[in-house]
Write a protein that holds these residues in place. Sequence first.
Motif, PDB file in Angstrom:
ATOM      1  N   ARG A 260      34.575  34.623  40.783  1.00  0.00           N
ATOM      2  CA  ARG A 260      34.791  34.402  40.087  1.00  0.00           C
ATOM      3  C   ARG A 260      35.120  34.984  38.577  1.00  0.00           C
ATOM      4  O   ARG A 260      36.344  34.245  38.052  1.00  0.00           O
ATOM      5  CB  ARG A 260      33.607  33.181  38.857  1.00  0.00           C
ATOM      6  CG  ARG A 260      32.892  31.916  40.264  1.00  0.00           C
ATOM      7  CD  ARG A 260      31.757  31.436  39.949  1.00  0.00           C
ATOM      8  NE  ARG A 260      30.995  30.180  40.991  1.00  0.00           N
ATOM      9  CZ  ARG A 260      30.570  29.594  40.692  1.00  0.00           C
ATOM     10  NH1 ARG A 260      29.182  29.429  39.835  1.00  0.00           N
ATOM     11  NH2 ARG A 260      29.659  29.044  42.427  1.00  0.00           N
ATOM     12  N   GLN A 261      34.421  35.843  38.669  1.00  0.00           N
ATOM     13  CA  GLN A 261      34.672  36.972  37.411  1.00  0.00           C
ATOM     14  C   GLN A 261      36.411  37.259  37.105  1.00  0.00           C
ATOM     15  O   GLN A 261      36.795  37.378  35.932  1.00  0.00           O
ATOM     16  CB  GLN A 261      33.619  38.242  37.228  1.00  0.00           C
ATOM     17  CG  GLN A 261      32.011  37.197  36.861  1.00  0.00           C
ATOM     18  CD  GLN A 261      31.346  38.421  36.446  1.00  0.00           C
ATOM     19  OE1 GLN A 261      31.874  39.393  36.764  1.00  0.00           O
ATOM     20  NE2 GLN A 261      30.397  38.380  36.241  1.00  0.00           N
ATOM     21  N   GLN A 262      36.190  37.781  38.947  1.00  0.00           N
ATOM     22  CA  GLN A 262      37.882  38.460  38.434  1.00  0.00           C
ATOM     23  C   GLN A 262      38.948  37.351  38.662  1.00  0.00           C
ATOM     24  O   GLN A 262      39.616  38.086  38.081  1.00  0.00           O
ATOM     25  CB  GLN A 262      38.032  38.561  40.473  1.00  0.00           C
ATOM     26  CG  GLN A 262      37.172  39.933  40.747  1.00  0.00           C
ATOM     27  CD  GLN A 262      36.957  39.961  41.952  1.00  0.00           C
ATOM     28  OE1 GLN A 262      37.010  38.844  42.745  1.00  0.00           O
ATOM     29  NE2 GLN A 262      36.817  41.532  42.090  1.00  0.00           N
ATOM     30  N   LEU A 263      38.789  35.966  38.827  1.00  0.00           N
ATOM     31  CA  LEU A 263      39.846  34.729  38.586  1.00  0.00           C
ATOM     32  C   LEU A 263      39.897  34.726  36.817  1.00  0.00           C
ATOM     33  O   LEU A 263      40.991  34.733  36.413  1.00  0.00           O
ATOM     34  CB  LEU A 263      39.532  33.682  39.039  1.00  0.00           C
ATOM     35  CG  LEU A 263      39.579  33.065  40.023  1.00  0.00           C
ATOM     36  CD1 LEU A 263      38.749  31.874  41.072  1.00  0.00           C
ATOM     37  CD2 LEU A 263      40.975  33.044  40.953  1.00  0.00           C
ATOM     38  N   VAL A 264      38.572  34.802  35.666  1.00  0.00           N
ATOM     39  CA  VAL A 264      39.135  35.142  34.682  1.00  0.00           C
ATOM     40  C   VAL A 264      39.336  36.062  33.970  1.00  0.00           C
ATOM     41  O   VAL A 264      40.190  36.014  33.158  1.00  0.00           O
ATOM     42  CB  VAL A 264      37.256  34.777  33.537  1.00  0.00           C
ATOM     43  CG1 VAL A 264      37.353  34.868  32.309  1.00  0.00           C
ATOM     44  CG2 VAL A 264      36.490  33.748  34.666  1.00  0.00           C
ATOM     45  N   TYR A 265      38.955  37.617  34.533  1.00  0.00           N
ATOM     46  CA  TYR A 265      39.858  38.134  33.919  1.00  0.00           C
ATOM     47  C   TYR A 265      41.421  38.615  34.342  1.00  0.00           C
ATOM     48  O   TYR A 265      42.250  38.835  33.278  1.00  0.00           O
ATOM     49  CB  TYR A 265      39.348  39.485  35.299  1.00  0.00           C
ATOM     50  CG  TYR A 265      37.416  40.281  34.126  1.00  0.00           C
ATOM     51  CD1 TYR A 265      37.845  40.732  33.316  1.00  0.00           C
ATOM     52  CD2 TYR A 265      36.312  40.273  34.416  1.00  0.00           C
ATOM     53  CE1 TYR A 265      36.853  41.318  32.036  1.00  0.00           C
ATOM     54  CE2 TYR A 265      35.479  40.802  34.063  1.00  0.00           C
ATOM     55  CZ  TYR A 265      35.547  41.790  32.449  1.00  0.00           C
ATOM     56  OH  TYR A 265      34.436  41.741  32.202  1.00  0.00           O
ATOM     57  N   LYS A 266      41.747  37.950  35.501  1.00  0.00           N
ATOM     58  CA  LYS A 266      42.888  38.152  35.704  1.00  0.00           C
ATOM     59  C   LYS A 266      43.791  37.031  34.841  1.00  0.00           C
ATOM     60  O   LYS A 266      44.768  37.449  34.233  1.00  0.00           O
ATOM     61  CB  LYS A 266      43.420  37.246  37.010  1.00  0.00           C
ATOM     62  CG  LYS A 266      44.648  37.133  37.734  1.00  0.00           C
ATOM     63  CD  LYS A 266      44.790  36.528  38.939  1.00  0.00           C
ATOM     64  CE  LYS A 266      45.841  36.707  40.119  1.00  0.00           C
ATOM     65  NZ  LYS A 266      46.418  36.297  41.080  1.00  0.00           N
TER      66      LYS A 266
END
Length: 70
Positions: free
Chosen positions: A40-46
């Motif tokens: 989930r965090q990776q999606l937000v950072y992207k």
Amino acid sequence: MAALETDDVKVIGAYDDPNGSHISIEVKSALFEGKRPVQRQQLVYKALWEELQGPVHAVDSMICKTPDGK
């Protein structure tokens, strides 16, 4: 955030950062369903990548939930 298919996003500047370069984020998105917290965090950072190249350089906290609060 169009990339996360949601308008349910809260971005708050860090209380001790007068420059606004540190932020806290809370996002609710159906895209998070079935994903582990780090995914989930990776999606937000992207989705934030462009902002992180400029005025914002640190995310102090991130809360990523599905629409049902999980």
